[in-house]
Design an enzyme around this catalytic site. Structure first.
Site, PDB file in Angstrom:
ATOM      1  N   LYS A 132       0.834  -1.198   0.000  1.00 31.23           N
ATOM      2  CA  LYS A 132       0.000   0.000   0.000  1.00 31.23           C
ATOM      3  C   LYS A 132       0.879   1.262   0.000  1.00 31.23           C
ATOM      4  CE  LYS A 132      -3.700  -2.461   2.475  1.00 31.23           C
ATOM      5  NZ  LYS A 132      -4.589  -2.481   3.670  1.00 31.23           N
TER       6      LYS A 132
ATOM      7  N   TYR B   2     -11.977  -3.048  -3.140  1.00 30.91           N
ATOM      8  CA  TYR B   2     -12.523  -3.116  -1.776  1.00 30.91           C
ATOM      9  C   TYR B   2     -14.057  -3.147  -1.769  1.00 30.91           C
ATOM     10  CZ  TYR B   2      -7.993  -2.532   0.536  1.00 30.91           C
ATOM     11  OH  TYR B   2      -6.714  -2.721   1.016  1.00 30.91           O
TER      12      TYR B   2
ATOM     13  N   ASN C 102      -1.749  -0.255   7.285  1.00 29.60           N
ATOM     14  CA  ASN C 102      -1.193  -1.575   7.603  1.00 29.60           C
ATOM     15  C   ASN C 102      -0.372  -2.191   6.468  1.00 29.60           C
ATOM     16  OD1 ASN C 102      -3.244  -2.398   5.950  1.00 29.60           O
ATOM     17  ND2 ASN C 102      -4.386  -3.520   7.514  1.00 29.60           N
TER      18      ASN C 102
ATOM     19  N   HIS D 203      -1.614  -5.599   1.358  1.00 29.25           N
ATOM     20  CA  HIS D 203      -2.847  -6.359   1.118  1.00 29.25           C
ATOM     21  C   HIS D 203      -2.494  -7.737   0.587  1.00 29.25           C
ATOM     22  CE1 HIS D 203      -6.800  -7.508  -0.438  1.00 29.25           C
ATOM     23  NE2 HIS D 203      -6.129  -7.971  -1.477  1.00 29.25           N
TER      24      HIS D 203
ATOM     25  N   GLU E  57      -9.029 -10.614  -7.861  1.00 27.37           N
ATOM     26  CA  GLU E  57      -8.095  -9.490  -7.690  1.00 27.37           C
ATOM     27  C   GLU E  57      -6.972  -9.526  -8.730  1.00 27.37           C
ATOM     28  OE1 GLU E  57      -8.962  -8.887  -2.904  1.00 27.37           O
ATOM     29  OE2 GLU E  57      -7.068  -9.810  -3.529  1.00 27.37           O
TER      30      GLU E  57
END
Ligand code: DAT
Ligand code: MG
Length: 152
Positions: free
Chosen positions: A11, A51, A114, A117, A128
């Site tokens: 990310k 998402y 965080n 992913h 994905e």
């Protein structure tokens, strides 16, 4: 254990903090095979599809704002049981609850930052990978040490 493919993304916080090499290295050292790799700042449409399961959650807009705020390193990794194993390498969603030794346990504090992913199952992985990559961007190859490295 079947050979699988999973979608992994570093990310924007991970890229901005200079953690790309550290994170890539963990997947390499584990023994998984890199099949696709690119850096991009995702569009809002891409982020919202990625998402989509979280669309009704209160954090959805903030999550999309964050993931579109800068560069993401998108990857496809392949190997025996890679989908669940990658989730173990990544650690729990809340970094303060992630075990030391995991990526989030070692490198993150905040649930909204965080770092990484990883697909959470076979169907999600397929969705994905197709969302982030064109088929021509995925390159299958045979590691030169495959014969002795992989046991039957
Ligand atoms: P994971 O990324 O471990 O698969 P998830 O799919 O439940 O976790 O959620 C996707 C991302 O959304 C997660 O990495 C961080 C963010 N998120 C999840 N729950 C959140 C919450 N309660 N508050 C803020 N952000 C949250
Ligand atoms: Mg998830």
């Amino acid at each position: 254990m079947a050979v699988e493919r999973t979608f992994i993304a570093i990310k924007p916080d991970g890229v901005q903090r200079g953690l790309v090499g550290e994170i890539l290295g963990r997947f390499e050292r584990k023994g998984f095979k890199l099949i696709g790799l690119k850096q991009l700042t995702p569009s809002r449409a891409l982020a919202e599809q990625h998402y989509g399961v979280h669309r009704e959650r209160p954090f959805f807009n903030g999550l999309v704002d964050f993931i579109t705020s800068g560069p993401v390193v998108a990857m496809v990794w392949e190997g025996d049981g890679v989908i669940a194993s990658a989730r173990q390498l990544i650690g729990a969603t809340k970094p303060l609850e992630a075990e030391p030794g995991t990526i989030r346990g070692d490198l993150a504090v905040n649930i909204g930052r965080n770092v990484i992913h990883g697909s959470d199952g076979a169907e999600t992985a397929q969705f994905e990978i197709g969302l982030w990559f064109q088929a021509a961007e995925l390159n299958d190859w045979l590691p030169s040490d495959q014969v002795w490295r992989v046991e039957a």
